[in-house]
Write an enzyme that holds these catalytic residues in place. Structure first.
Site, PDB file in Angstrom:
ATOM      1  N   THR A  16       7.622   6.253   5.587  1.00  0.00           N
ATOM      2  CA  THR A  16       7.999   7.085   6.736  1.00  0.00           C
ATOM      3  C   THR A  16       9.489   7.059   7.028  1.00  0.00           C
ATOM      4  O   THR A  16      10.070   8.066   7.421  1.00  0.00           O
ATOM      5  CB  THR A  16       7.256   6.571   7.999  1.00  0.00           C
ATOM      6  OG1 THR A  16       5.867   6.683   7.740  1.00  0.00           O
ATOM      7  CG2 THR A  16       7.597   7.393   9.220  1.00  0.00           C
ATOM      8  N   SER A  61       3.470   4.606   0.643  1.00  0.00           N
ATOM      9  CA  SER A  61       3.090   3.294   0.093  1.00  0.00           C
ATOM     10  C   SER A  61       1.598   3.186  -0.193  1.00  0.00           C
ATOM     11  O   SER A  61       1.154   2.237  -0.837  1.00  0.00           O
ATOM     12  CB  SER A  61       3.553   2.159   0.999  1.00  0.00           C
ATOM     13  OG  SER A  61       2.720   2.013   2.106  1.00  0.00           O
ATOM     14  N   SER A  62       0.806   4.166   0.241  1.00  0.00           N
ATOM     15  CA  SER A  62      -0.612   4.149  -0.129  1.00  0.00           C
ATOM     16  C   SER A  62      -0.772   4.415  -1.627  1.00  0.00           C
ATOM     17  O   SER A  62      -1.825   4.152  -2.190  1.00  0.00           O
ATOM     18  CB  SER A  62      -1.383   5.211   0.662  1.00  0.00           C
ATOM     19  OG  SER A  62      -1.245   4.914   2.026  1.00  0.00           O
ATOM     20  N   ASP A  93       2.223   0.874   5.307  1.00  0.00           N
ATOM     21  CA  ASP A  93       0.783   0.754   5.026  1.00  0.00           C
ATOM     22  C   ASP A  93       0.444  -0.382   4.064  1.00  0.00           C
ATOM     23  O   ASP A  93      -0.501  -1.132   4.292  1.00  0.00           O
ATOM     24  CB  ASP A  93       0.235   2.077   4.471  1.00  0.00           C
ATOM     25  CG  ASP A  93       0.183   3.168   5.541  1.00  0.00           C
ATOM     26  OD1 ASP A  93       0.404   2.844   6.726  1.00  0.00           O
ATOM     27  OD2 ASP A  93      -0.070   4.331   5.197  1.00  0.00           O
ATOM     28  N   THR A 168       0.302  -9.220   7.931  1.00  0.00           N
ATOM     29  CA  THR A 168      -0.745  -8.200   7.848  1.00  0.00           C
ATOM     30  C   THR A 168      -0.311  -7.045   8.740  1.00  0.00           C
ATOM     31  O   THR A 168       0.255  -7.280   9.814  1.00  0.00           O
ATOM     32  CB  THR A 168      -2.071  -8.765   8.420  1.00  0.00           C
ATOM     33  OG1 THR A 168      -2.413  -9.919   7.673  1.00  0.00           O
ATOM     34  CG2 THR A 168      -3.210  -7.779   8.337  1.00  0.00           C
TER      35      THR A 168
HETATM   36  N1  ASP Z   1       2.001   6.192   5.145  1.00  0.00           N
HETATM   37  C1  ASP Z   1       3.311   5.579   5.282  1.00  0.00           C
HETATM   38  C2  ASP Z   1       3.526   4.642   4.113  1.00  0.00           C
HETATM   39  O1  ASP Z   1       3.016   3.543   4.131  1.00  0.00           O
HETATM   40  C3  ASP Z   1       3.429   4.858   6.583  1.00  0.00           C
HETATM   41  C4  ASP Z   1       4.764   4.161   6.766  1.00  0.00           C
HETATM   42  O2  ASP Z   1       5.734   4.446   6.091  1.00  0.00           O
HETATM   43  O3  ASP Z   1       4.890   3.317   7.626  1.00  0.00           O
HETATM   44  O4  ASP Z   1       4.208   4.973   3.180  1.00  0.00           O
END
Ligand code: ASP
Length: 343
Positions: A16, A61-62, A93, A168
Site C-alpha cells: 500500500t 504482499s499477498s 499483509d 503478527t
Molecule cells: N494488501 C496490501 C499488501 O499487503 C496491504 C498493505 O500494503 O498493507 O501488499
C-alpha cells in the site's frame, strides 16, 4: 557539503505504501517507485545517504512467495558491504512472514534490516507511510561506537520497532497493525527514540554474512476447530511431498483426545512428516503435558512450538527443511532459539 557517514539502502517490494487508486475500479495497485520517493522530499533532510532499489514489478504482499524472499535476501547479500543498514518496504499483509523468513535466511547478520509499510498510501493526506518510513530509516542509521545499534531483522510500524520474527498482523484498519505479544518492543519512537538495549540481539563476534536461500515450502498449517474430522486431517497428511505440519492447537497446546487424531498423527510421523504444536492464541506458550489434552501429543514426540508465532514457525520450518537438517537433530533445533524467535 558535509559528508554523511551512514548509508542506507531502501528496498521497495510493493504494498500500500507505494500504491495508487485505479480510478476506474477503485482498487489499489502498485505504482512506480521513483514516484513514491517524490512524495517524501523530507528524506533529503535525514543525516544519512539513501539509495533505493525496487522490484521490477512491485507486488501486493499477498502475492509474496519463497522466490520473492530469495530476491530480497540476494539484494541484501549483494549490497551488504556497501551499506550500514537496510529498510525493506513491504505490504503489511504478509510482512510478518517475509521478515521472519529473512531473519533465518540472513545468517550472522550484524546490520539492521528493518521492514516497514503503511495502512494508507504515501500520497494520502492522512497517511501513516511517512512516519513509518522516516523513523525506520532513522533507526536503521543508529550507530554507537561506529557499530549499528540494531543487528537483526525488525519490523517498524506506528511508533514501535519489533523483533520481526515475533510479530503478527493483528488489525486490518488500525495504524497499529502489528503486535508482538511474546517479546518486548525493541525501540519506541516518541520525542526521542527509546532503545531497549537489554532486549536486542547481540552478536558475540562479527562473522561474515551467510545467506541460506533454499527454502522448502512443503509445509502446511492446520488450525484446529471443534468438529474437525478425520477425513480432513487424513487428506492433509496425504498431500504429496508434505514434510511438516503445523498444528495450531487450542490454548496451551491442547487437541482432541479422540483415537483417530492420535492415529492419523502417528501415521504422519511414521511417514517422516514433522508435526509442530503451536498455539492459536496470539500470546502465551504451548506447555505440553499441562492438560490431559496435550499428553497424547507429548507421547508422540510432537515438536514443541512453545511461544513461537505461526508465521515464524512456517518460516523456520521452510528454512530448516531447505537446509536439510538431519532427522535426529530436527526437533531439538526447532525447539531452540536460532534468531530470538522462541523462548
Ligand atoms: N494488501 C496490501 C499488501 O499487503 C496491504 C498493505 O500494503 O498493507 O501488499
Amino acid at each position: 557539503m558535509e559528508k554523511k557517514e551512514v548509508s542506507i539502502l531502501l528496498i521497495y517490494t510493493g504494498g500500500t505504501i507505494g500504491m495508487v487508486k485505479d480510478y476506474k475500479t477503485g482498487a489499489l495497485k502498485a505504482f512506480n517507485f521513483n514516484k513514491l520517493l517524490k512524495h517524501i522530499p523530507e528524506l533529503h533532510q535525514l543525516d544519512c545517504n539513501i539509495n533505493a532499489v525496487s522490484f521490477d514489478k512491485p507486488i501486493d504482499s499477498s502475492n509474496m512467495n519463497t522466490e520473492h524472499w530469495k530476491m530480497i535476501a540476494s539484494i541484501i547479500e549483494d549490497n551488504y558491504e556497501n551499506y550500514n543498514g537496510f529498510v525493506v518496504l513491504h505490504g503489511s499483509d504478509t510482512m510478518s512472514y517475509t521478515s521472519s523468513a529473512l531473519s533465518f535466511m540472513l545468517e550472522n547478520l550484524s546490520k539492521p534490516v528493518i521492514f516497514t509499510g503503511s495502512q494508507l498510501p504515501i500520497g494520502d493526506l492522512r497517511t501513516d507511510a511517512k512516519e513509518n518510513l522516516i523513523t525506520a530509516i532513522e533507526i536503521a542509521a543508529l550507530q554507537e561506537d561506529k557499530k549499528p545499534v540494531i543487528q537483526e531483522v525488525c519490523l517498524y510500524f506506528e511508533y514501535k520497532l519489533y523483533r520481526a520474527n515475533r510479530t503478527t498482523k493483528v488489525n486490518t484498519e488500525h495504524f497499529k497493525a502489528f503486535s508482538s505479544l511474546n517479546y518486548p518492543v525493541l525501540v519506541e519512537s516518541g520525542v526521542y527514540l527509546k532503545v531497549n538495549k537489554n532486549v536486542l540481539l547481540r552478536r558475540e563476534r562479527v562473522k561474515s554474512l551467510l545467506v541460506q536461500k533454499e527454502m522448502d515450502n512443503n509445509v502446511v498449517i492446520l488450525k484446529l476447530f471443534p468438529g474437525l474430522n478425520k477425513y480432513t486431517l487424513e487428506s492433509i497428511i496425504n498431500t504429496p511431498n508434505l514434510k511438516a505440519l503445523i498444528l495450531e492447537t487450542f490454548g496451551a497446546g491442547n487437541a482432541p483426545t479422540e483415537d483417530w487424531l492420535f492415529l492419523e498423527l502417528k501415521k504422519a510421523i511414521k511417514k517422516g512428516i514433522y508435526i509442530v504444536n503451536v498455539t492459536q492464541c496470539s500470546g502465551g506458550a504451548v506447555i505440553m503435558g499441562q492438560y490431559e489434552t496435550s499428553e497424547h501429543l507429548e507421547r508422540l514426540q510432537v515438536i514443541n512450538g512453545k511461544d513461537i508465532t505461526t508465521e515464524s514457525a512456517v518460516a523456520k520450518l521452510m528454512y530448516m527443511l531447505g537446509k536439510k537438517v538431519p532427522k535426529d537433530s530436527f526437533k531439538a533445533m526447532f525447539e531452540d532459539s536460532l534468531q530470538g524467535e522462541i523462548q
